[in-house]
Design a protein around this motif. Structure first.
Motif, PDB file in Angstrom:
ATOM      1  N   GLU A   1       0.832  -1.215   0.000  1.00 40.39           N
ATOM      2  CA  GLU A   1       0.000   0.000   0.000  1.00 40.39           C
ATOM      3  C   GLU A   1       0.863   1.260   0.000  1.00 40.39           C
ATOM      4  O   GLU A   1       0.492   2.276  -0.605  1.00 40.39           O
ATOM      5  N   ARG A   2       2.014   1.178   0.645  1.00 41.37           N
ATOM      6  CA  ARG A   2       2.923   2.325   0.702  1.00 41.37           C
ATOM      7  C   ARG A   2       3.864   2.374  -0.510  1.00 41.37           C
ATOM      8  O   ARG A   2       4.710   3.267  -0.597  1.00 41.37           O
ATOM      9  N   HIS A   3       3.748   1.421  -1.390  1.00 41.02           N
ATOM     10  CA  HIS A   3       4.606   1.312  -2.581  1.00 41.02           C
ATOM     11  C   HIS A   3       6.080   1.125  -2.209  1.00 41.02           C
ATOM     12  O   HIS A   3       6.975   1.505  -2.972  1.00 41.02           O
ATOM     13  N   GLU A   4       6.332   0.517  -1.039  1.00 44.75           N
ATOM     14  CA  GLU A   4       7.711   0.225  -0.645  1.00 44.75           C
ATOM     15  C   GLU A   4       8.193  -1.088  -1.244  1.00 44.75           C
ATOM     16  O   GLU A   4       9.398  -1.318  -1.345  1.00 44.75           O
ATOM     17  N   ILE A   5       7.267  -1.944  -1.616  1.00 44.01           N
ATOM     18  CA  ILE A   5       7.564  -3.122  -2.434  1.00 44.01           C
ATOM     19  C   ILE A   5       6.528  -3.181  -3.539  1.00 44.01           C
ATOM     20  O   ILE A   5       5.419  -2.656  -3.394  1.00 44.01           O
ATOM     21  N   ALA A   6       6.910  -3.801  -4.643  1.00 47.03           N
ATOM     22  CA  ALA A   6       5.987  -3.901  -5.774  1.00 47.03           C
ATOM     23  C   ALA A   6       4.851  -4.858  -5.445  1.00 47.03           C
ATOM     24  O   ALA A   6       5.037  -5.846  -4.723  1.00 47.03           O
ATOM     25  N   SER A   7       3.678  -4.554  -5.956  1.00 44.43           N
ATOM     26  CA  SER A   7       2.553  -5.459  -5.781  1.00 44.43           C
ATOM     27  C   SER A   7       2.858  -6.787  -6.463  1.00 44.43           C
ATOM     28  O   SER A   7       3.408  -6.829  -7.568  1.00 44.43           O
ATOM     29  N   CYS A   8       2.511  -7.862  -5.799  1.00 42.95           N
ATOM     30  CA  CYS A   8       2.712  -9.191  -6.358  1.00 42.95           C
ATOM     31  C   CYS A   8       1.753 -10.146  -5.658  1.00 42.95           C
ATOM     32  O   CYS A   8       1.206  -9.826  -4.597  1.00 42.95           O
ATOM     33  N   PRO A   9       1.531 -11.329  -6.241  1.00 43.59           N
ATOM     34  CA  PRO A   9       0.657 -12.295  -5.572  1.00 43.59           C
ATOM     35  C   PRO A   9       1.261 -12.762  -4.250  1.00 43.59           C
ATOM     36  O   PRO A   9       2.456 -13.036  -4.159  1.00 43.59           O
ATOM     37  N   VAL A  10       0.429 -12.820  -3.216  1.00 45.47           N
ATOM     38  CA  VAL A  10       0.813 -13.399  -1.924  1.00 45.47           C
ATOM     39  C   VAL A  10      -0.123 -14.580  -1.685  1.00 45.47           C
ATOM     40  O   VAL A  10      -1.328 -14.394  -1.490  1.00 45.47           O
ATOM     41  N   ILE A  11       0.437 -15.787  -1.736  1.00 44.63           N
ATOM     42  CA  ILE A  11      -0.384 -16.988  -1.604  1.00 44.63           C
ATOM     43  C   ILE A  11      -0.194 -17.582  -0.220  1.00 44.63           C
ATOM     44  O   ILE A  11       0.941 -17.863   0.188  1.00 44.63           O
ATOM     45  N   ILE A  12      -1.275 -17.736   0.495  1.00 42.41           N
ATOM     46  CA  ILE A  12      -1.256 -18.416   1.798  1.00 42.41           C
ATOM     47  C   ILE A  12      -1.590 -19.878   1.508  1.00 42.41           C
ATOM     48  O   ILE A  12      -2.755 -20.246   1.340  1.00 42.41           O
ATOM     49  N   ASP A  13      -0.552 -20.691   1.419  1.00 41.34           N
ATOM     50  CA  ASP A  13      -0.724 -22.078   0.999  1.00 41.34           C
ATOM     51  C   ASP A  13      -0.917 -22.971   2.224  1.00 41.34           C
ATOM     52  O   ASP A  13      -0.070 -23.801   2.560  1.00 41.34           O
ATOM     53  N   SER A  14      -2.038 -22.781   2.891  1.00 40.15           N
ATOM     54  CA  SER A  14      -2.307 -23.523   4.115  1.00 40.15           C
ATOM     55  C   SER A  14      -3.782 -23.418   4.451  1.00 40.15           C
ATOM     56  O   SER A  14      -4.246 -22.334   4.838  1.00 40.15           O
ATOM     57  N   PRO A  15      -4.532 -24.508   4.332  1.00 40.05           N
ATOM     58  CA  PRO A  15      -5.936 -24.465   4.760  1.00 40.05           C
ATOM     59  C   PRO A  15      -6.073 -24.067   6.222  1.00 40.05           C
ATOM     60  O   PRO A  15      -6.997 -23.351   6.597  1.00 40.05           O
ATOM     61  N   LEU A  16      -5.130 -24.518   7.054  1.00 39.81           N
ATOM     62  CA  LEU A  16      -5.180 -24.161   8.475  1.00 39.81           C
ATOM     63  C   LEU A  16      -5.020 -22.662   8.651  1.00 39.81           C
ATOM     64  O   LEU A  16      -5.738 -22.037   9.442  1.00 39.81           O
ATOM     65  N   ALA A  17      -4.064 -22.060   7.935  1.00 36.85           N
ATOM     66  CA  ALA A  17      -3.859 -20.615   8.047  1.00 36.85           C
ATOM     67  C   ALA A  17      -5.093 -19.850   7.586  1.00 36.85           C
ATOM     68  O   ALA A  17      -5.444 -18.811   8.163  1.00 36.85           O
ATOM     69  N   ALA A  18      -5.762 -20.362   6.553  1.00 36.65           N
ATOM     70  CA  ALA A  18      -6.977 -19.703   6.075  1.00 36.65           C
ATOM     71  C   ALA A  18      -8.062 -19.731   7.149  1.00 36.65           C
ATOM     72  O   ALA A  18      -8.722 -18.713   7.419  1.00 36.65           O
ATOM     73  N   ARG A  19      -8.242 -20.882   7.786  1.00 30.83           N
ATOM     74  CA  ARG A  19      -9.263 -20.986   8.836  1.00 30.83           C
ATOM     75  C   ARG A  19      -8.859 -20.165  10.067  1.00 30.83           C
ATOM     76  O   ARG A  19      -9.713 -19.533  10.707  1.00 30.83           O
ATOM     77  N   ALA A  20      -7.562 -20.184  10.394  1.00 29.01           N
ATOM     78  CA  ALA A  20      -7.093 -19.398  11.536  1.00 29.01           C
ATOM     79  C   ALA A  20      -7.313 -17.907  11.294  1.00 29.01           C
ATOM     80  O   ALA A  20      -7.676 -17.162  12.220  1.00 29.01           O
TER      81      ALA A  20
END
Length: 538
Positions: free
Chosen positions: A272-291
């Motif tokens: 959001e601050r443009h300090e890094i370029a936008s890119c896909p961030v994949i949370i590859d964990s069903p547990l992390a999604a539910r958490a």
């Protein structure tokens, strides 16, 4: 004569995982935590062995928090005959609902794969430590207790929770044992969070204790001064460096609960601050999604809860549920970030991500948490050039980076400050949940406030009577420890054998020709034969 409490250290003693402390008083038995051992194969095998106590004789469990090394053997405890209440904070109850089910599922899947291999080798099948059904039954025994509310466990033992600042719902446990002038006050720290946590407020608890049982994971470590901006700047630098490879990936092994949510929030803030370029961030964990959904539920009681909710709704963020969605990550083009469990690279989808990226120079693996001795994460952290994953030898060509600013644990200075703020301690402090160097480091820090005999480092399965005048080691009268205490918290022979095999393969591959390879093999065989002859002569 008035009976004095006895405490048994059945886990997290001389090692970081397997938290399990048994308190006996006046015929009653209460467990504080019942966690799973992680680390070397020698330690993990303890999960399959019988408990060093009768599960049916435990009156209750008081749980500090939901991490598997503190909660992970509770379904086994119930399966083995425990039918009492499990007391936890409301958030810990919610997290355990998904985490214990996930732990059971992983065990079922891994045992299924192992049994297929065992069948081909004509070996006996094995069974999982517990099943998803066992985990579901266990959850029916949970009872939610509010922070700072006194609750009587059994006559003569009552407790209340204090925020430990480590994880959503994490608590230190204040125990009062006995009545009247014979009452003793005991504080179990649980895992304590650092001062720079994104989502948790600082730990708290009262002062003036007879005994404290204190974690020491980073007791020998002093981190540099930290703030939210410094933390994000360091993450920003790692992402920028990894993104120099346009078709590369930044792979982050991370605990699915809290660490993943903190990383996600900071990554989106940086975009959001443009300090890094936008890119896909994949949370590859069903547990992390539910958490993450549970974290949303409690966002109003979290620091920066609004930032987490905003990150979860970002168009750059994607959660994978199915195995097919996870496998599809391998076909991505362009730089992307994948956060996957487990944080020590011991199980789950991170193993597949590492198998796919470790051998590629355009990959970066960023270790952001504690890596216990003997785990794949620790082996990578220590600089291995080749590792074994799912039976295959994988060359390590990817950049291996470490970033300790997301640790969920207080460092040595913060642990010292926490203990100092709890003074006076009238009798003793037990140092647990740490490897030898960390224990020694915290002992040194506390030596300015406590006498040497007031600082106790229990070994695995040690027992102590908490007398009115002080602590008495009664381990000699207790059953022998399940493993040699020197094996706890260290690489074991399984790790050494794997390292030897990988080193041998690398040396053979780099040998000049077949003749040199033959010489190496003959010398190794001769050394083994000589060693076997020496053993036979003894």
């Amino acid at each position: 004569m008035i009976a004095q409490p006895i405490i048994h250290f059945h886990g997290a003693a001389g090692t970081v995982t397997g938290s399990c402390f048994l308190l006996e008083h006046d015929g009653n038995r209460v467990l504080i935590d019942c966690g799973m051992f992680q680390g070397s194969k020698t330690e993990k095998e303890l999960n399959y062995r019988p408990f060093p106590f009768a599960a049916s004789q435990i009156n209750a469990v008081v749980l500090t928090h939901a991490h598997i090394d503190h909660s992970g053997l509770m379904p086994k405890l119930v399966k083995d005959g425990f039918d009492g209440p499990i007391y936890a904070t409301a958030a810990t109850l919610d997290l355990c609902t998904i985490m214990l089910a996930d732990s059971a599922h992983i065990q079922e899947m891994e045992v299924e794969h192992l049994n297929r291999r065992n069948q081909r080798r004509a070996r006996e099948p094995v069974t999982p430590i517990y099943t998803t059904t066992d985990a579901a039954v266990c959850m029916t025994q949970f009872q939610a207790i509010a922070f700072q509310a006194w609750h009587e466990v059994v006559p003569g033992i009552r407790f209340r929770f204090w925020n430990a600042g480590h994880l959503l719902g994490s608590a230190s446990v204040e125990l009062e044992v006995g009545d009247g002038g014979n009452r003793q006050r005991i504080l179990f720290s649980g895992d304590l969070g650092p001062s720079n946590k994104l989502l948790q407020f600082d730990p708290e608890a009262p002062t003036g204790w007879d005994y404290i049982v204190c974690e020491s994971t980073y007791g020998d470590t002093t981190r540099s001064e930290m703030s939210e901006e410094i933390r994000r700047s360091r993450l920003r630098d790692e992402v920028r460096e990894a993104a120099r490879h346009r078709d590369g990936a930044l792979i982050i092994p991370s605990f699915a609960v809290e660490r993943t949510q903190e990383l996600l929030a900071d990554l989106i803030i940086l975009m959001e601050r443009h300090e890094i370029a936008s890119c896909p961030v994949i949370i590859d964990s069903p547990l992390a999604a539910r958490a993450s959904q549970i974290f949303q539920k409690y966002a109003r009681v979290l620091q920066n809860g609004d930032a987490l909710v905003r990150a979860m709704r970002s168009r750059n963020v994607r959660f994978t549920e199915s195995a097919e969605q996870s496998k599809a990550i391998d076909s991505l083009h362009g730089f992307h970030i994948v956060i996957a469990a487990s944080g020590m690279c011991e199980a789950g989808r991170i193993r597949h991500r590492l198998r796919n990226w470790l051998w590629r120079e355009e990959g970066t693996v960023l270790l952001v948490g504690y890596q216990a001795a003997g785990t794949l994460g620790r082996i990578l952290s220590d600089g291995a050039t080749i590792v074994k994953i799912q039976g295959d030898d994988i060359m390590v060509r990817a950049r291996i980076r470490k970033l300790d600013v997301y640790s969920g644990h207080a460092d040595g200075t913060e642990l010292e400050s926490w203990v100092k703020a709890r003074l006076p301690v009238r009798k003793a402090v037990f140092l647990v949940h740490g490897e030898l160097e960390a224990l020694a480091g915290l002992r040194q820090r506390l030596s300015g406030y406590l006498r040497p005999d007031q600082i106790v480092e229990p070994r695995l399965d040690a027992a102590y009577r908490l007398d009115a005048k002080g602590v008495v080691d009664i381990s000699q009268a207790a059953p022998p420890p399940r493993i040699d205490p020197v094996q706890a918290g260290h690489r074991d022979w399984h790790n050494d054998v794997q390292a030897l095999i990988l080193d041998l393969q690398e040396q053979l591959a780099s040998a000049a020709d077949e003749k040199v390879r033959g010489v190496i093999i003959r010398r190794i065989r001769r050394a083994l034969s000589d060693q076997l002859d020496q053993v036979g002569e003894r």
